[in-house]
Design an enzyme around this catalytic site. Structure first.
Site, short mmCIF file in Angstrom:
data_model
loop_
_atom_site.label_atom_id
_atom_site.label_comp_id
_atom_site.label_asym_id
_atom_site.label_seq_id
_atom_site.Cartn_x
_atom_site.Cartn_y
_atom_site.Cartn_z
N SER A 105 -10.43 -68.16 -27.06
CA SER A 105 -11.43 -68.24 -27.73
C SER A 105 -11.88 -66.65 -28.38
O SER A 105 -11.58 -65.66 -27.48
CB SER A 105 -12.54 -68.78 -27.33
OG SER A 105 -13.79 -68.80 -27.90
N TYR A 117 -18.29 -69.47 -20.20
CA TYR A 117 -17.00 -69.91 -21.13
C TYR A 117 -16.37 -68.55 -21.52
O TYR A 117 -14.93 -68.93 -21.48
CB TYR A 117 -17.87 -70.55 -22.34
CG TYR A 117 -16.82 -70.78 -23.47
CD1 TYR A 117 -15.98 -71.94 -23.46
CD2 TYR A 117 -16.86 -70.15 -24.47
CE1 TYR A 117 -15.25 -72.19 -24.61
CE2 TYR A 117 -15.96 -70.15 -25.78
CZ TYR A 117 -15.17 -71.25 -25.54
OH TYR A 117 -14.51 -71.49 -26.66
#
Length: 265
Positions: A141, A154
Site C-alpha cells: 500500500s 496498517y
C-alpha cells in the site's frame, strides 16, 4: 508470467479487487483458486463468473496458520499444481492514533495483512519451486512508504509486506519463482466496511480521478505479474506521493496530514 493455462491462487476473492482479479484471470485462461473468509461472498463471485468451471472457491481465514497450510495441501491434492499466488486480502485499522488503538485491533491488522501474507508464501512456496515458471504477487500500500496519521499500524503491516517481498525476490533470484510487490494508492472498495470500521464515503472522493477502480487495480496487478516487475506503484495518487516523498519526505508528510485533516472518516 502469463495467466493463460496457469493455476493461480487469489486471496480476498470474495469482493473488491480480489473479485476483479479472479474474473480477469479467468478471462485470460487461468484456473483460479479463490480464498476468502466470507463463503457467501465467494459464492457471489462464482455466480458473477457464470459458474465458471475453472473457478474453485475456498473459505479460508488467512490469519490462521494451520488453516492456510491445510488450504495449500487441499489445493495441491485436488489440482496437483499451483503456478502463482496473489496475496490481495487485507484490512485497515480504525482511523485513530496508536495511543487510542486497542491491542486486539493491532493484532488483527498485523495477523491478516502481514502474517496472512507470510503464511500463504510459506505454505505455497515449496510447490511453486517445483514449477517451470511461477510467480508470487503481494499487495502492499501507499501507506507502507508514506506515514498516514491514524493508520500507523496498517502502514507498518504493509511496509512489512513490501520489505518481505523485496527480500524474498533476492532470495529467489536464481530460481524459477519471481516476486512482485504492488503498491496501490486509493481504491474505491469496501475495505472500511470489510474491516468492521464505521465509515462514510463522500461522492467526490469515490469519483476522484486519483482513485483506482477495483477493475483497473486488478488489471494493473496482473500486468505487474506478466511483466515480472519487482515493484509497481499504481494509481495517480500513489505515484505522485512516491515522487514527492523521495524529493522531500517532510513536505510529503505535511501534505498527507493536511489531506487527512480535511476529510472525514
Amino acid at each position: 508470467m502469463k495467466a493463460a493455462g496457469k493455476n493461480i491462487v487469489v486471496t480476498g476473492g470474495g469482493n473488491g479487487v480480489g473479485r476483479e482479479l479472479v474474473l480477469q484471470l479467468l478471462e485470460q485462461g487461468a484456473t483460479v483458486f479463490a480464498a476468502d473468509i466470507n463463503l457467501s461472498a465467494l459464492n457471489e463471485t462464482l455466480r458473477i463468473s457464470g459458474n465458471n468451471k475453472k473457478l474453485f472457491i475456498y473459505a479460508v481465514d488467512i490469519s490462521d496458520k494451520e488453516a492456510v497450510n491445510a488450504f495449500a495441501e487441499k489445493v495441491i491434492e485436488q489440482h496437483k499444481k499451483v503456478d502463482g499466488i496473489i496475496n490481495n486480502a487485507g484490512i485497515i485499522q480504525p482511523f485513530i492514533c496508536l495511543n487510542e488503538l486497542e491491542m486486539d485491533r493491532i493484532e488483527r491488522v498485523m495477523n491478516i495483512n502481514y502474517y496472512g501474507t507470510l503464511y500463504m508464501v510459506k505454505a505455497f512456496l515449496p510447490y511453486l519451486l517445483k514449477r517451470p515458471e511461477a510467480h508470487i504477487v503481494n499487495v502492499s500500500s501507499m501507506g507502507g512508504f508514506l506515514p498516514v496519521p491514524g493508520q500507523s499500524v496498517y502502514g507498518a503491516s504493509k511496509a512489512a509486506v513490501k520489505l518481505l517481498s523485496e527480500g524474498l525476490s533476492s532470495e529467489l533470484a536464481d530460481t524459477n519463482v519471481k516476486v512482485s510487490v504492488v503498491i496501490p494508492g486509493g481504491i474505491a472498495t469496501d475495505i472500511k466496511k470489510n474491516s468492521d470500521i464505521a465509515y462514510s464515503v463522500s461522492t467526490e472522493s469515490s469519483k476522484s480521478n486519483m482513485v483506482l477502480t477495483p477493475k483497473k487495480a486488478a488489471e494493473l496487478i496482473i500486468k505487474a505479474m506478466e511483466k515480472k516487475k519487482l515493484r509497481s506503484y499504481i494509481g495517480k495518487d500513489c505515484m505522485t506521493m512516491n515522487l514527492l516523498y523521495k524529493l522531500n519526505s517532510t513536505f510529503a508528510m505535511k501534505m498527507i496530514i493536511k489531506v487527512m485533516s480535511a476529510n472525514k472518516h
